[in-house]
Design an enzyme around this catalytic site. Structure first.
Site, PDB file in Angstrom:
ATOM      1  CB  THR A 121      -0.999   0.016   1.169  1.00 45.81           C
ATOM      2  OG1 THR A 121      -1.670  -1.055   1.179  1.00 45.81           O
ATOM      3  CG2 THR A 121      -1.585   1.258   1.298  1.00 45.81           C
ATOM      4  CE  LYS A 167      -4.483  -1.486   0.832  1.00 46.37           C
ATOM      5  NZ  LYS A 167      -5.518  -2.372   1.863  1.00 46.37           N
TER       6      LYS A 167
END
Length: 307
Positions: free
Chosen positions: A103, A181
């Protein structure tokens, strides 16, 4: 010819994802695994049947014998440093496929894609949604972006192996996956903030935490109920290691706020939650968990951090 896979990064998410690759990925070759702390890789290897995995002693060693290399690292600096190590190692990486599950900021993802493209390698972004328990259970949601022909090579290892569903952004810029995300993680952050405020006022107003939790179970089964239970049990401050570390949560919040600023918008709820995450860092340091927002909200309301 069946590809040989390597995995770099064995944090809370990476370990579960590796287990499912070995158990359900129908790999024709042993999974090559590498972690900065080698002992963690050796401990994971010990869980698998003989010949199902092999531990690499370095990043170049993991990459050199693999066709598809997955990475799952904690932040932008870690993945950038890893890719620099690969590129400077002198090993041949042309035509290899790199798949990043970290991420990170979309700008970082797009830079990685450009770096690999410039030296003849392929790249797919594949961040995932889900907690470590979902990684262990193979119930993640995989978000894939990049050239369609490369995404197709990754899909067999996603839904039904590491995940329960795919969000497929084939032939879209790789950064679209991490853009989703980062934005998606703000939903989780805001959920924890809402639950923290709700449980605090439930206690102070006389409704009671059990009564509120019964409502949450009925109306919002799933993550809301899971986080509510963690708060009530005191899991947000008693566990030895965080499930979603406060440092990583703040990293995600800062990426979201940067994206908001860059696009001419504002995410006030995220700003407030990030202030509470800063309080969690002050109280617990790196052992703090995103659910510790509950403790921060309690303190602001005149209660003890620990319930």
């Amino acid at each position: 010819m069946a590809p040989r896979l390597a995995w770099i990064g064995l944090g809370n998410m990476g370990r579960g994802m590796c287990r499912n690759l070995v158990e359900k990925g129908q790999l024709a070759h042993p999974l090559i695994i590498f972690n900065r702390t080698i002992q963690r890789a050796m401990d994971l290897q010990a869980e698998f049947p003989a010949s199902k995995s092999t531990v690499a002693g370095s990043i170049p060693a993991a990459v050199s014998d693999a066709d598809i290399i997955f990475t799952c690292l904690g932040d932008d600096a870690a993945i950038t440093e890893t890719v620099e190590t690969i590129c400077k190692s002198g090993i041949g990486i042309r035509d290899k496929l790199f798949v990043d599950c970290s991420t990170v900021h979309p700008n970082t993802t797009n830079q990685l894609a450009a770096t690999f493209s410039s030296i003849g390698a392929d790249f797919v972004a594949c961040p995932v949604f889900g907690a470590p328990a979902m990684a262990d259970a193979g119930q993640l949601v995989c978000v894939l972006a990049g050239p369609g022909h490369s995404v197709k090579k990754v899909l067999p290892f996603c839904k039904g192996v590491m995940g329960r569903a795919n969000i497929d952004y084939s032939d879209q810029p790789c950064g679209r996956a991490t853009l989703l995300k980062v934005i998606g993680n703000t939903f989780i952050l805001n959920m924890v903030e809402t639950l923290s405020e709700g449980h605090t006022i439930a206690e102070k107003s006389g409704l009671g935490n059990d009564n509120l939790h019964q409502f949450i179970e009925t109306m919002f089964p799933g993550p809301y109920t899971a986080y509510s239970g963690r708060m009530m049990r005191g899991d947000y401050y008693t566990r030895e290691a965080p499930l979603f570390g406060v440092d990583l949560a703040r990293k995600d919040a800062k990426h979201a706020l940067d994206l908001a600023k860059g696009s001419g918008t504002r995410m006030k709820a995220v700003e407030i939650a990030d202030e509470h995450l800063a309080d969690v860092q002050t109280h617990m340091g790196s052992k703090g968990d995103i659910a510790g927002i509950y403790g921060a909200v309690r303190q602001i309301s005149g209660l003890r951090f620990e319930n």
